[in-house]
Write an enzyme that holds these catalytic residues in place. Structure first.
Site, PDB file in Angstrom:
ATOM      1  N   HIS A   1       0.875  -1.177   0.000  1.00  0.00           N
ATOM      2  CA  HIS A   1       0.000   0.000   0.000  1.00  0.00           C
ATOM      3  C   HIS A   1       0.912   1.226   0.000  1.00  0.00           C
ATOM      4  CE1 HIS A   1       0.627   1.132   4.254  1.00  0.00           C
ATOM      5  NE2 HIS A   1       0.675  -0.171   4.480  1.00  0.00           N
TER       6      HIS A   1
ATOM      7  N   GLU B   1       4.876  -5.499   4.019  1.00  0.00           N
ATOM      8  CA  GLU B   1       4.602  -4.880   5.323  1.00  0.00           C
ATOM      9  C   GLU B   1       5.723  -5.229   6.291  1.00  0.00           C
ATOM     10  OE1 GLU B   1       2.135  -2.444   7.577  1.00  0.00           O
ATOM     11  OE2 GLU B   1       1.527  -3.184   5.614  1.00  0.00           O
TER      12      GLU B   1
ATOM     13  N   ASP C   1      -0.337   4.440   0.880  1.00  0.00           N
ATOM     14  CA  ASP C   1      -0.811   5.493   1.773  1.00  0.00           C
ATOM     15  C   ASP C   1      -0.064   5.367   3.102  1.00  0.00           C
ATOM     16  OD1 ASP C   1      -2.300   3.022   2.175  1.00  0.00           O
ATOM     17  OD2 ASP C   1      -3.535   4.124   3.596  1.00  0.00           O
TER      18      ASP C   1
ATOM     19  N   GLU D   1      -4.998   1.474   2.966  1.00  0.00           N
ATOM     20  CA  GLU D   1      -4.760   0.402   3.937  1.00  0.00           C
ATOM     21  C   GLU D   1      -4.750   0.961   5.359  1.00  0.00           C
ATOM     22  OE1 GLU D   1      -2.736  -2.149   6.731  1.00  0.00           O
ATOM     23  OE2 GLU D   1      -2.012  -0.206   6.062  1.00  0.00           O
ATOM     24  N   GLU D   2      -4.310   2.194   5.511  1.00  0.00           N
ATOM     25  CA  GLU D   2      -4.215   2.786   6.843  1.00  0.00           C
ATOM     26  C   GLU D   2      -5.580   3.194   7.397  1.00  0.00           C
ATOM     27  OE1 GLU D   2      -1.634   2.481   8.496  1.00  0.00           O
ATOM     28  OE2 GLU D   2       0.077   2.526   7.142  1.00  0.00           O
TER      29      GLU D   2
ATOM     30  N   ASP E   1       6.989   1.691   6.088  1.00  0.00           N
ATOM     31  CA  ASP E   1       5.633   1.177   5.862  1.00  0.00           C
ATOM     32  C   ASP E   1       4.950   2.024   4.793  1.00  0.00           C
ATOM     33  OD1 ASP E   1       3.185  -0.102   6.103  1.00  0.00           O
ATOM     34  OD2 ASP E   1       2.695   0.793   8.023  1.00  0.00           O
TER      35      ASP E   1
END
Length: 182
Positions: free
Chosen positions: A83, A175, A85, A147-148, A115
């Protein structure tokens, strides 16, 4: 190197400096969850195009996913997923601009550096090696949004994989887990 992916021989790995330079470019994009990630996704698409790799961007509500295939367009292979974001920076005690990558000892610091923009930087730095290899099975690149917050990006990407391309057999999500499989 001969393995189940059918990789004949990979060229030498990109240098740490090349990966750091790519990471600095990615960190510079403010992709905090309230903002669009489209400028970063378009940057990645341009990097892929520079290596003759086609990609598909899916935009909804100003946020984007990207999917690309390196190698043969057949079922199987490995998806490299991340991801792009990251969590907001407001109210946090940053000692410098969070969107400028900086070195502090052996650590690289910047919003999203670990991340998950670091994983994306490694994927992009490996593009010359991936495209030069004679792959028996494909690598899929899957970049998602939100995702966050809501996990909407991955949920929107999954159905597209089966409709527009043969699906991968496995997925590696970049991740950070301290090298513990999850």
């Amino acid at each position: 190197m001969d393995d189940s992916m059918g990789v004949d021989k990979l060229r030498p790995m990109p240098s740490i400096t090349q990966i750091q330079q790519m990471l600095a470019r990615l960190v510079a994009f403010d992709t905090t969850s309230a903002r669009s990630n489209l400028p970063l996704i378009e940057f990645v698409q341009a990097e892929l195009e520079a290596h003759d790799i086609e990609s598909r961007i899916m935009v909804e509500d100003g946020k984007a996913n990207l999917h690309a295939i390196i190698g043969p367009r057949l079922e199987g292979g490995i998806a490299l997923s991340a991801h792009v974001d990251c969590v907001p920076v407001e109210g946090q005690a940053w000692l410098a601009d969070p969107f400028t990558l900086r070195a502090e000892g052996e650590k690289l610091i910047g919003r999203g550096a670990t991340d998950m923009k670091g994983f994306v930087a490694c994927i992009l730095a490996m593009l010359p090696e991936f495209t030069a290899a004679h792959l028996a099975r494909p690598f899929h690149i899957c970049l998602t949004h939100d995702e966050e917050t809501s996990f909407r990006g991955a949920a929107r990407l999954m159905p597209v994989l089966g409709r527009h391309a043969p699906p991968p057999a496995f997925c590696v999500v970049g991740e950070p887990t301290n090298m513990s499989p999850v």
